[in-house]
Design a protein around this motif. Structure first.
Motif, mmCIF file in Angstrom:
data_model
loop_
_atom_site.group_PDB
_atom_site.id
_atom_site.type_symbol
_atom_site.label_atom_id
_atom_site.label_comp_id
_atom_site.label_asym_id
_atom_site.label_seq_id
_atom_site.Cartn_x
_atom_site.Cartn_y
_atom_site.Cartn_z
ATOM 1 N N ILE A 7 1.462 5.056 1.699
ATOM 2 C CA ILE A 7 1.051 5.812 2.838
ATOM 3 C C ILE A 7 1.236 7.245 2.559
ATOM 4 O O ILE A 7 2.382 7.838 1.977
ATOM 5 C CB ILE A 7 2.030 5.420 4.126
ATOM 6 N N SER A 44 -3.307 4.877 4.927
ATOM 7 C CA SER A 44 -3.007 3.863 4.030
ATOM 8 C C SER A 44 -3.938 3.656 2.656
ATOM 9 O O SER A 44 -4.962 3.795 2.813
ATOM 10 C CB SER A 44 -2.878 2.531 4.759
ATOM 11 N N LEU A 77 -4.169 4.901 9.075
ATOM 12 C CA LEU A 77 -3.250 4.279 9.495
ATOM 13 C C LEU A 77 -2.610 4.743 10.996
ATOM 14 O O LEU A 77 -2.528 3.882 11.935
ATOM 15 C CB LEU A 77 -2.023 4.070 8.624
ATOM 16 N N ASN A 104 0.680 -1.199 -0.116
ATOM 17 C CA ASN A 104 0.076 0.007 0.162
ATOM 18 C C ASN A 104 1.008 1.081 0.032
ATOM 19 O O ASN A 104 1.988 1.058 0.372
ATOM 20 C CB ASN A 104 -0.998 0.020 1.096
#
Length: 369
Positions: A47, A58, A68, A45
């Motif tokens: 960020i 995320s 996140l 993923n």
């Protein structure tokens, strides 16, 4: 020398190609206006850091956004700027900056480290202008302008943070102890065009190269610097053209360095450990999207972040959608640039041979006379 000049002319007139986009990831997060992002190879993923909210998101490859980390201990109105993954220690490093305002006259700059498994903060290290200050007790006593902009991490877990206002680099070791790492005069040796909007933005994107040095781009000069991680000494990388308004920087596994600006994505290559380099391709980007960062994902795929940052800075927007866009390289241009290099060597050899033959003929004429 003449052939070298011909080579430089050939290389310098690179026409920026229109962006050939691949995968487009659109995600929703109202008024986030992200400035930075990074790729997490474990989760696969992205960020993202927000400039209006003290949270990190995320983003999946399908555009699903998940909070996140939310850090409520950060100063009000602070922003997440540069981000980097410390893969060896499974940490996320984040630059935090708050611009002084009338209601918050004290600036704030820090590096935060978060454990990616527990999502807990490991440390928050204030970044100051003077080494002799206590970094905890004097966090609001910074005298000179400073802006913690981007971060890179070396193989030992040391982090390097660029100060785009002060043109120097901080270092934060794996235990969270911060200090000024490099104040090289080289960083202030180039002229700055005071008429451009970004003239106050100096050292910006930074990336660690495994051979033991950093590459740092300077927005207001378009220069690229090579900085030794052992002693902080720096030198200007000789390029065939400036990286105008260069911002984010990344490196591919094949050694190609990518620099993103609002207008272009630059592709740069070096054959001598970055004493010199060649910009062999430029891709025109969406100006309105205001690209500020570039990362390399799976299989050398290159992505830029369209965070519409200027809209957020002006405070006149409530945008809900932002995008991460894959930029596909024109592979023919990389091949062509090295063809130019071979042609240049050929011209050098030919001119040298012609010069020697001319001298030989002149000597023979003298002997006959």
């Amino acid at each position: 020398m003449k052939s070298f000049f011909v080579l430089l002319i050939s290389v310098s007139f690179i026409i920026a190609s229109a962006a050939k986009t691949g995968h487009v990831i659109t995600f929703r997060s109202p008024s986030l206006y992200p400035e930075s992002f990074t790729w997490d190879p474990k989760s696969h993923n992205f960020i993202i850091g927000g400039t209006r909210h003290q949270k990190l998101l995320s983003i999946s490859e399908s555009g699903v956004a998940e909070t996140l980390i939310t850090d409520t201990d950060l100063p009000e109105n602070s922003s997440f700027l540069g981000l980097a993954i410390d893969r060896r220690n499974n940490r996320l490093l984040a630059c935090i900056h708050r611009t002084p305002t009338a209601t918050h006259p004290s600036p704030f700059n820090a590096l935060a480290a978060y454990d990616l498994k527990s999502r807990r903060r490991i440390f928050l290290t204030p970044l100051l202008d003077k080494n002799d200050q206590n970094p905890i007790a004097t966090v609001t006593e910074i005298i000179h302008p400073a802006a913690a902009n981007d971060v890179a991490v070396d193989s030992s877990g040391n982090a390097y943070v660029t100060n785009s206002d002060g043109d120097f680099i901080w270092k934060v070791n794996i235990d969270g102890e911060g200090s000024i790492f490099s104040r090289s005069e080289i960083f202030k040796s180039q002229p700055v065009d005071l008429t451009v909007d970004y003239h106050k933005c100096g050292l910006n994107g930074v990336v660690f190269i495994s051979d033991g040095y950093l590459l740092v781009v300077q927005s207001n000069t378009g220069k690229l610097y090579k900085v030794n991680v052992n002693d902080g000494t720096a030198k200007t990388v000789n390029l065939n053209k400036d990286l105008t308004a260069g911002d984010g920087i990344a490196v591919r596994s094949d050694g190609v360095v990518l620099v993103a600006s609002q207008h272009k994505l630059y592709y740069i290559k070096s054959e001598n450990n970055w004493d010199e380099g060649v910009v062999f391709d430029e891709t025109t980007l969406d100006v309105e999207g205001f690209a500020t960062a570039v990362v390399v994902g799976n299989r050398k795929r290159v992505y830029v972040l369209y965070g519409h940052l200027m809209e957020g800075i002006m405070g006149n927007g409530n945008r809900e959608e932002f995008s991460i866009v894959e930029i596909e390289e024109n592979e023919d241009k990389e091949d062509n640039i090295w063809l130019f290099v071979l042609v240049g060597f050929g011209l050098t050899y030919f001119l040298f041979w012609r010069f020697q033959m001319r001298r030989l003929v002149q000597n023979m004429d003298k002997r006959v006379a």
